[in-house]
Every structure is written in C-alpha cells, then in structure tokens.
Design a protein around this motif. Structure first.
Motif: not given
Length: 558
Positions: A104-105, A301-313
């Motif tokens: 989609x992106x 933009x990175x977060x809108x891509x669905x990929x967070x820079x914050x470490x995943x829980x």
C-alpha cells in the motif's frame, strides 16, 4: 508529533552513549555561561582582578573546551554506530512487516524511507549535541541574569515567552511545508523509478517521453521545489522574528528597564553583555530547527510505513514456531473458508473466497483462471504472505496465526511472476551445494552461461527466461515441503517448458513435495493430480479436461 521525539529516539537507541553525549554538550554550554559570568565580573572589578576570578575563568574555559571535545567525539561514535544500526534494523523490520502494508505504501515510498528519511534522522541526530550545548548556554545565561536582577529577568522572560509563542506558530507552518516536501519527494521517487523501469518504452515513443517529462516528472519536481522554498521562506521569517525579538529586548534593557526597574550599572552592563553573548547560541538554535524538524517528519514517515523505531514489545509465540518438531502431519496444508479482501474505499474492491483448499505431500496441482480471477492473491494467501481476513489455515495440526506465520512461510519454496533473483545462494549451505547447482544448471541448459563461484552465480545479467531458470534452480536447492510456481513457463521456449512439466515437476512430486503451479499450458494438465480453477475469487465447479496423448481425463476440482 512532539518536538522531543528525536530526543526520545536517542534515548531508546543506545541510551548510555546518548546520555553521555547530551550531558557533555550541556556541560559545555553551562561552562560557557560560567565563563560569561566571570568575564562580566572581571569587567566590573576595575584594574585589580581577584585571583579567584582568574582561576575560575581558566577552570571554566578549560572545562568548556574539554566537554566540547568529548561531545564531538561521542557524536562521531554515536552517528557511525547507532545510525548504521538504524538502517539495518529498519530493513529487518520492513521484512517482518505485513506485505500489504508495504504494497500500500509503494516501493518508491519504501525506498525514500530507506534513503532520505534515514539521512534526515542522521542529520537531526548530529544536530542534537550542538542543540543541547546552545540550549545550556541560554539556560545558564538566564540563571545568571536572574541572579543579577530578578525584576529585569521577569520582564525579559515575559517578552521572550510571548515572542516564543509567535515563533512556535511560525515553526508549525514551516513544519507543515516540510511534510509536504517529503510527500512531494516520494512522488518524485516514483517517477525516477518509472525512468529506470520504463526507459525502453519511453525511448520508443517521443510523444510518451515528452508527456512523461512535461506532465509527470517536471510538475512533481516543481512541487518538491516549491514546498522546500516555502519551508525555507517560513523559517527565514521565523529567524527574522527572533532577531526582531532579540534587538527589541536589547532596546528595552537600554531604554525602558532603567526607568521602570532602576537596575544597578553592574546589572545593566551584565544584562546587555549576556544578551549579546546569547545571540550566537540563540541563532544557532533557530538554525538547527529545520534539520530537527526534517528528522521528526522522517520518524513520522517510518511509523506510517507500519515499522516503529521503538523496540518491539515481546509477544507470545506459538510453541510450534519455536520448535517445529512438536507439530504433526506437516505434509498437509488446509485452508477452511478462507477469505481475503483488499482494503479500499471503492465498491469494486476485490475479495477472494471463501475458499476451501487442501494440498498434500506428493501432489501436483495446477491452478488456472483468467486475468483478475484471483490467482496471484490466492498464492499470496496460500504461502502466508497475506493474512486471511476470515477462515482458518493449518499445516498438519498446527493453526497458523500471526505469531507463527513466518515459520509457516519457511515451508514454501516459490518463484513468483514478479520474482527477484539474488546473485548468491543466500541461506543455503552444504558440501555438495555447488555440485548440485551445477547439475541443475546442466538440466536447464544454463551451464554454458552461468557457473557457481564461491556460492554465487557468475552472472545474472541474462534474459528474463534465463533468470527464471536460475530462480527455479534456487527453489530446487531450498528443498522445502511445498513448492509454488506462478506462471514460471510463460517466458520459456517450448523445450524448457517440456523439461519443466515433464521432468522437474514429476521429480518434485516423486520426492514427496506438494507442488502448486499457476499456468495456462492446458496441454500438460494430464500430468497433474488436480486442476483448480478460480473465477472472480471463487473456486469453480468441477469440469472435464480433454485427455492428451491417450492419458485419462483429469478431473477439475478444488
């Protein structure tokens, strides 16, 4: 997005190094403010300067130099380490993200994220020690001014807060234009991609070429230029406002405050001197804001891509995903009432299913259907690239969920219609790997063009049909339970089609592999166990297929 998101990013990625870097910058700024205080003290003591003032000046100046050096060295180490890890981590998270989110992106936007957005975050990170340093200078000078005269400090603080509020509004307008420039850049990337992928078609048609340049490429570039110019103009106006505010404060200190607050000459001199000293740090802070703003837009933009820079829980993982040996009957894949639909505002959004489908070890299944019937969508659901909206999927007795979908995909070897060919046999090893590869190359009559050299193909600069044959070799070498080939034979000469259908596919079936082939080559249907037809996203009713060369008729079934 908060103006402190870049700082949070720093603290979440290499916390200790980031704290040391920012602390060194702030200490350098505070030492600068201390140097200012001792200079002002020396100017007001006349010709006889006390020894403690001299010692204090030397100590603070040395501290400022040392902490500034430490901050710069830490910045180099941080930017060379953490930002590199950011790029690698981002690639890894993109590869773990849902395929539909990436589709989609669009590939151009993903490319812009991996290049421009990471670069902007890098620049923003490199600005932060200087930002902390200058902010500390301003804070330290503010404390010094408050110590000189709290009445004058209160007046300066009120004027500064009002001016800062106006500047924030200007910054918000400029930030909006930066965001628009980023979107325009993504569209420009899409046209750049069209230049590389459609160069032959553009060269062959002058009208198309001129229309593409004048109607698509140039307007996108102009939009990008206008957005950047508008953002720069707004920041220039904001910087001019800071100068108006600064010189207005100087005027108030010189001409209004002496009448209102009646400060001592020492306090007045200290104020004017401190304000002049603060001019450089303040303008530096204002100059750093565009880079930090672009870094914030990049994070968005990175977060809108669905990929967070914050470490995943951490999430609960199905035991079968950690230990596949715990599952039973992995030679059977079963889809029950599976439904998948593309999210769209259009009433004509395509829906696949509900579909019941079962594939077993040692089974060769042909999938047919017209354009738009749902074959490619079906394959992506079957292989685990798309998660179904409804229904259930199992492999053996293990239900497939989001927690073990990656493990499920590892059971499939694929050659998609829009495949990508790597020049190295990534993830494959074995003492006889090169010998086995060479045998398959000979079978597909590719050994005169390609050889194995250190685990790599000697070349992949080949025709589309030849590249597909190399992709087929790679799939064979993976040796997985299930194989899916999407229109593999579409670009092949008749002799290679014959090898594919009459030798390679039966060989896979005889080795206990389950094979699904999307094809229109009905003359080979008699070689399969089943033929599955898709129409408008649904499985068609069984029909008869004419026998070929005396073979029995094949039943068309699901």
């Amino acid at each position: 997005m908060s103006s402190f998101d870049i700082f949070r990013f720093l603290l979440q990625n290499s916390r200790s190094l980031a704290i040391l870097m920012l602390a060194a910058g702030m200490l350098s700024g505070l030492f600068s403010a201390g140097v200012l205080a001792f200079i002002s003290r020396a100017l007001n003591t006349g010709t006889s300067v006390p020894n403690y003032v001299v010692l204090g000046f030397v100590a603070l100046a040395a501290g400022k130099i040392v902490t500034n050096l430490v901050a710069q060295l830490l910045l180099v180490r941080f930017s060379q380490g953490t930002v590199l890890e950011l790029s690698i981590s981002l690639c890894e998270k993109i590869l773990r993200a849902p395929l539909r989110a990436i589709e989609k992106r669009g590939s151009a936007r993903v490319l812009a994220t991996l290049t421009e957005d990471v670069s902007h975050i890098t620049w923003a990170v490199q600005c932060l020690p200087q930002f902390a340093m200058n902010a500390a200078v301003v804070i330290g000078c503010g404390l010094y001014l408050a110590w000189l005269s709290w009445q004058m400090f209160l007046g300066v603080a009120i004027v500064t807060l009002l001016g800062g509020f106006v500047h924030k509004l200007m910054h918000a307008r400029a930030f909006g234009r930066i965001h628009a420039a980023r979107e325009a850049r993504s569209r420009l990337f899409e046209h750049f991609r069209s230049v590389t992928s459609g160069v032959k078609e553009l060269m062959m048609h002058s009208g198309r070429r001129e229309a593409f340049v004048n109607d698509e490429l140039r307007p996108a570039a102009d939009d990008y230029r206008r957005s950047n110019l508008a953002a720069a103009a707004r920041y220039a106006v904001a910087e001019a406002w800071v100068q108006v505010l600064f010189y207005g404060l100087i005027g108030l200190l010189l001409f209004a405050f002496p009448i209102i607050a009646r400060p001592t000459p020492e306090a007045l001199t200290g104020y004017v001197f401190a304000m002049l000293y603060m001019m450089g740090p303040i303008w530096s802070l204002v100059g750093l804001l565009p880079n930090i703003a672009r870094g914030q837009v990049a994070l968005v933009q990175i977060q809108e891509l669905g990929v967070s820079l914050v470490p995943e829980s951490p999430v609960a993982v199905d035991p079968a995903a950690q230990d596949p040996s715990q599952s039973r009957g992995e030679d059977v894949v079963n889809l029950r009432q599976v439904v998948f639909s593309y999210e769209s505002d259009s009433e004509k959004s395509f829906t696949l299913g509900p579909i019941d489908f079962r594939m077993r070890a040692g089974e060769l299944i042909f999938v047919v259907g017209g354009n738009g019937s749902g074959k490619s969508t079906f394959v992506k659901v079957l292989t685990g690239l798309y998660a179904p909206k409804a229904g259930s999927m199992t492999i053996g007795d293990v239900p497939i969920t989001d927690t073990n979908r990656g493990w499920y995909r590892d059971h499939f070897s694929t050659v998609f219609a829009d495949f990508h060919l790597f020049d190295k046999l990534l993830g494959l090893s074995g003492s006889d790997l090169e010998a086995t590869t060479q045998r398959y190359l000979q079978l597909l009559q590719m050994d005169h063009k390609v050889s194995m050299q250190g685990g790599r193909f000697s070349t992949i600069d080949l025709s589309q049909g030849q590249r597909k044959r190399l992709a087929l070799v790679t799939a064979y070498l993976e040796d997985r339970p299930f194989y899916v080939f999407d229109e593999w034979a579409a670009d092949q000469d008749p002799e290679y089609k014959e090898v594919f259908y009459s030798k390679l596919l039966p060989d896979l079936r005889n080795r206990g592999k389950a094979v699904v082939v999307i094809t229109h080559d009905d003359r080979y249907f008699h070689l399969g166990d089943r033929v599955v037809k898709l129409e408008d996203g649904h499985l068609a009713r069984p029909i008869a297929v004419a026998p070929v060369l005396g073979e029995p008729a094949v039943r068309l079934a699901s």
